[in-house]
Design an enzyme around this catalytic site. Sequence first.
Site: not given
Length: 273
Positions: A113, A82
């Site tokens: 992960e 953004e």
Amino acid sequence: MTAFNKITETSSLHDNLESLSTKELLHKINEEDQKVALAVQRVIPQIEKLVEQLVARFEKGGRLFYIGAGTSGRLGVLDASEIPPTFGMPYDRVIGLIAGGDVAIRKAVEFAEDNTLQAWKDLNVYGINKNDVVVGIAASGTTPYVLGGIEDAKKNGLLTAGITNNPGSPLATHADIAIAVDVGPEFVTGSTRMKSGTSQKMVLNMISTALMIRIGRIKGNKMVDMQLSNKKLVDRGTRYLIEALGLEYEVAEAALKKFGSVRAAIENLKDNG
């Protein structure tokens, strides 16, 4: 691993959830959510320290990297994505990396992960250097992908920070700046996509927004460098110009399209009288 109180795994303060009505569930979730902003408030000194360090590095051409897995990784990618449309910054100044790569944004990648070496490999794709800052995001504070990336970044002389919801966790201990937001037990035990995720989103908003303001990407309270990528944003920019310069709508819109940004339009129109 040093023992610590894993708050994110403690039992919910609510029970027999399946017996509650929809209204009761929503009110109780909201009751828990109201605790989040206060928890974030308590770590503002640590957020401030990180932003100040970021400003200094950005002025030297440094970048901000977020690394995370699952919800935490997605929130980092979201915040980074953004920055260009909101502040007009190049896409490669704030970068979000998620364990498992971009496919993991939409679909969980099994065991991604758990790789302690992959984050540093992912960072090195970008030619990472000592002006850059690496922020690890992990509610548990124990995610191997994040911990490995933070440790490797520190070894190579980079500033690191950790956003976690477990004070005393390895991430909080190993990062140079620990932002440990204690939001208490989750409404659904262990579901860190809830309060923990909300707190991480709030902290990320604070970091990136304060950074962008400090380096001059806001004028007054307006997004004068935002990308004009749709009609809504063109209209918003036009109204900014009307407010700043007292122009008619059509004149302001034409100026915005001509100069390409609110900032450029204001500067050129003021220079021309």
